[in-house]
Motif scaffolding. Structure first.
Motif, short mmCIF file in Angstrom:
data_model
loop_
_atom_site.label_atom_id
_atom_site.label_comp_id
_atom_site.label_asym_id
_atom_site.label_seq_id
_atom_site.Cartn_x
_atom_site.Cartn_y
_atom_site.Cartn_z
N ASP A 200 12.83 6.49 3.99
CA ASP A 200 13.39 5.35 3.40
C ASP A 200 12.42 4.10 3.12
OD1 ASP A 200 15.77 6.24 3.94
OD2 ASP A 200 16.07 5.22 5.98
N THR A 201 11.19 4.17 3.84
CA THR A 201 10.00 3.18 3.50
C THR A 201 9.38 3.66 2.23
OG1 THR A 201 9.71 2.52 5.69
CG2 THR A 201 7.99 2.31 4.13
N VAL A 202 9.18 4.94 1.89
CA VAL A 202 8.62 5.37 0.74
C VAL A 202 9.37 5.33 -0.41
CG1 VAL A 202 8.03 7.81 -0.31
CG2 VAL A 202 7.35 7.23 2.10
N PHE A 203 10.73 5.67 -0.26
CA PHE A 203 11.54 5.36 -1.35
C PHE A 203 11.81 4.24 -1.83
CE2 PHE A 203 12.95 9.92 0.15
CZ PHE A 203 12.10 10.59 -0.88
N ARG A 204 12.12 3.06 -0.87
CA ARG A 204 12.22 1.80 -0.89
C ARG A 204 11.23 0.97 -1.84
NH1 ARG A 204 12.78 0.61 3.94
NH2 ARG A 204 15.14 0.75 3.83
N GLY A 205 9.87 1.61 -1.76
CA GLY A 205 8.77 1.00 -2.32
C GLY A 205 8.23 -0.38 -2.04
N LYS A 206 7.80 -0.84 -3.11
CA LYS A 206 7.23 -2.27 -2.88
C LYS A 206 6.17 -2.49 -1.69
CE LYS A 206 11.05 -4.33 -5.51
NZ LYS A 206 10.40 -3.96 -6.68
N LEU A 207 5.29 -1.41 -1.55
CA LEU A 207 4.41 -1.45 -0.22
C LEU A 207 3.27 -2.16 -0.75
CD1 LEU A 207 4.95 2.33 0.72
CD2 LEU A 207 6.14 0.44 1.59
N THR A 208 2.59 -2.72 0.52
CA THR A 208 1.35 -3.13 0.23
C THR A 208 0.36 -1.88 0.50
OG1 THR A 208 1.10 -3.71 2.70
CG2 THR A 208 1.89 -5.61 1.18
N ALA A 209 -0.90 -2.38 0.06
CA ALA A 209 -1.96 -1.14 0.31
C ALA A 209 -2.04 -0.71 1.64
CB ALA A 209 -3.26 -1.44 -0.20
N GLU A 210 -1.76 -1.89 2.62
CA GLU A 210 -2.00 -1.21 4.08
C GLU A 210 -0.58 -0.65 4.40
OE1 GLU A 210 -2.41 -4.34 2.76
OE2 GLU A 210 -4.68 -4.72 2.90
N GLU A 211 0.53 -1.31 3.84
CA GLU A 211 1.83 -0.65 4.31
C GLU A 211 1.58 1.00 4.07
OE1 GLU A 211 4.90 -4.32 4.45
OE2 GLU A 211 4.28 -3.25 2.53
N LEU A 212 1.17 1.26 2.77
CA LEU A 212 0.99 2.56 2.10
C LEU A 212 0.12 3.37 3.11
CD1 LEU A 212 1.84 4.83 0.34
CD2 LEU A 212 0.08 3.88 -1.11
N ASP A 213 -0.96 2.92 3.36
CA ASP A 213 -1.94 3.47 4.51
C ASP A 213 -1.22 4.02 5.86
OD1 ASP A 213 -3.88 3.49 2.71
OD2 ASP A 213 -4.86 1.59 3.61
#
Length: 534
Positions: A200-213
């Motif tokens: 869900d986090t992947v598909f929701r998007g709008k991630l900071t670089a730290e969140e993507l890490d």
């Protein structure tokens, strides 16, 4: 700066290495498909890959039990399969236990008490099935106590995976018969439960670089695989200032493709049988409805039946974070051919799933959803998990009949008598359909005779049947859909019609029939927008 998946990144779910569809979630059905279907496909390919290559050069064999190759596929598939066999050994034991029950234990019962038979059950089934006789008091049968199977060693979320990659066109290869592996460096295969909130986090998007890490690490990716995964993301456009409340949009009915229809009414949103196209690349079908066109919130997802082209996991998992409630037909059989769909959806991470029985009504803002009986299209197999959806929008009544086959001409007059006139009907007219064994064969205890198999089809209505539905409901707007013609359906369907095909002839006749009587009718393709009638 925030990051989201590129629009052309697809995420293909897999179970035990095969493209995931709903029957691969319950342990009992997964076990049978692995033993009676997928094993045969991969072992045939490993024994004679040239036969598979030759078959797939012939359009007549598309959708058959053949493996598509990429460079190096053979060695990669052989290595994968050698490893897989040990991993799925418990499921092989479960499949053998089901065969023992169906082929040896139950046929020996002729009406006497079943009390002692429970002591004969193989270990994988002991305490996990109920035995009983059908009403003739001679024919034994059984049902699974499904919660116990999901809590057993036979349910292994570690077999669930997602493969991320980019696509550059609508057309997709048939995916159901080829192992889902990382064939190239730009394909990233991650092992993750399909119900995981990480997705869900992947598909929701709008991630900071730290969140993507953190997400990348949570998916078990490092090194080159982590870098390849991060490359699937791009910067989000700068936000625009919005003053006042968001406009919910006009009331609309939008055909999205195949059996998928989006409805918005008084700000409430509905999505029927989600199968949605990607974007982000040049396409011959520009103007289609894609994931970009979905609202942030989908209040109701309505699933007519449990076939791959109507309950597509690839789409459902991707939109899960947007979905409020999923509405399905009552699903109580817990049989091998009709597993509990509510339990499947719950395992897939959907928290609000509502079952409706025949003519049950669910109130919605500005209207109702009613479950309408749905006959046919399942090859005369006892499938309870199917219905049409009657959507009432402040008095405008729209029926999504899916692949309902009007085999009982008395059914729809009774629907009209109970529910009243229906203004708009969406009806599937794939009037030939695959033989029943194409889908359900691996679950049968013995192979059907070819003559019987050919006569029991997974088909929708022909012209005469569909016209009778329209007449009975007194519909004045009729749309033929669910014909499998959109190119993005290729992953789960191999249907190619020309104008001489019976399905096209039947649907053309229905369109002309309705128009001759002053109604509106069309066979839908790619995308169509209809206003909600007042």
């Amino acid at each position: 700066m925030t990051l989201s998946l590129k629009k052309n990144v697809i995420a293909e779910p897999a179970v035990a290495g095969w493209y995931a569809w709903s029957y691969l979630i319950p342990p009992q059905t997964l076990a049978k498909y692995l033993k009676n279907h997928y094993r045969n496909i991969v072992e045939s390919y490993l024994a004679d890959p040239e036969t598979h290559r030759t078959a797939l050069r012939n359009a007549r064999f598309l959708g058959g039990p053949f493996v598509y190759e990429q460079d190096g596929s053979y060695d990669r598939i052989r290595e994968w399969y050698d490893t897989l066999r040990a991993r799925i050994a418990p499921l092989s034991e479960l499949a053998d236990a089901i065969d023992e029950l169906e082929q040896n234990i139950l046929p020996a019962q002729t009406g006497a008490s079943l009390d002692q038979v429970y002591r004969q059950l193989p270990g994988p089934l002991a305490g996990r099935v109920e035995l009983f006789y059908n009403r003739d008091n001679r024919t034994p049968d059984y049902r699974f106590i499904e919660p116990f199977l999901y809590e057993s060693p036979y349910y292994d979320p570690g077999l669930q995976q997602v493969r991320f990659s980019e696509i550059h066109q609508d057309a997709r290869r048939f995916a159901l018969t080829t192992p889902v592996l990382a064939h190239t460096p730009d394909q990233v295969l991650v092992t993750v439960p399909l119900g995981s909130e990480l997705l869900d986090t992947v598909f929701r998007g709008k991630l900071t670089a730290e969140e993507l890490d953190r997400v990348t690490a949570g998916l078990g990716l490092d090194g080159e695989r982590a870098a390849a995964f991060r490359a699937f993301f791009e910067e989000d456009p700068a936000p625009t200032e919005v003053s006042g409340p968001a406009d919910p949009g006009e009331d609309v009915i939008e055909y999205v493709g195949h059996a998928c229809v989006f409805v918005r009414h008084r700000g409430t949103t509905f999505l029927v049988d989600p199968v949605i196209s990607y974007s982000g690349y040049a396409s011959v079908s520009d103007g289609r409805f894609t994931f970009d066109d979905l609202p942030e919130r989908i209040d109701y997802v309505m699933i007519t039946h449990n076939h791959q082209d109507h309950m597509l996991l690839e789409t459902l998992i991707r939109i899960r974070h947007r979905v409020g409630r999923v509405v399905i037909a009552k699903s109580a059989n817990s049989s091998l051919v009709d597993p509990d769909l509510k339990r499947i959806l719950t395992r897939l991470g959907f928290r609000d799933v509502v079952e409706l029985d025949d003519l049950d009504v669910l109130d919605t803002p500005g209207g109702t959803i009613t479950a309408v009986p749905f006959l046919g299209e399942h090859g005369d197999v006892r499938i309870r998990t199917k219905c049409g959806w009657l959507l009432d929008l402040d008095g405008t009544r729209v029926l999504f009949a899916a692949d309902s086959t009007n085999v009982s001409p008395e059914l729809y007059p009774q629907v009209t008598a109970a529910l009243g006139q229906v203004h708009t009907v969406f009806i599937g007219m794939e009037s030939v359909g695959a033989a029943v064994s194409w889908l359900y064969g691996p679950l049968f205890p013995e192979k059907l005779e070819r003559r019987i198999d050919a006569g029991r089809r997974l088909k929708g209505s022909n012209f005469e049947q569909a016209a009778a539905i329209v007449d009975a409901l007194r519909a004045d707007s009729v749309y033929v859909y669910a014909m499998g013609q959109e190119p993005w359906l290729g992953a789960v369907m191999c249907v190619e019609y020309d104008e001489t095909h019976p399905a096209m002839i039947d649907s053309d006749k229905l369109v002309a029939y309705v128009e001759e009587r002053g109604g509106v009718a069309k066979r839908l393709f790619l995308h169509e927008t209809m206003a909600v009638r007042p």
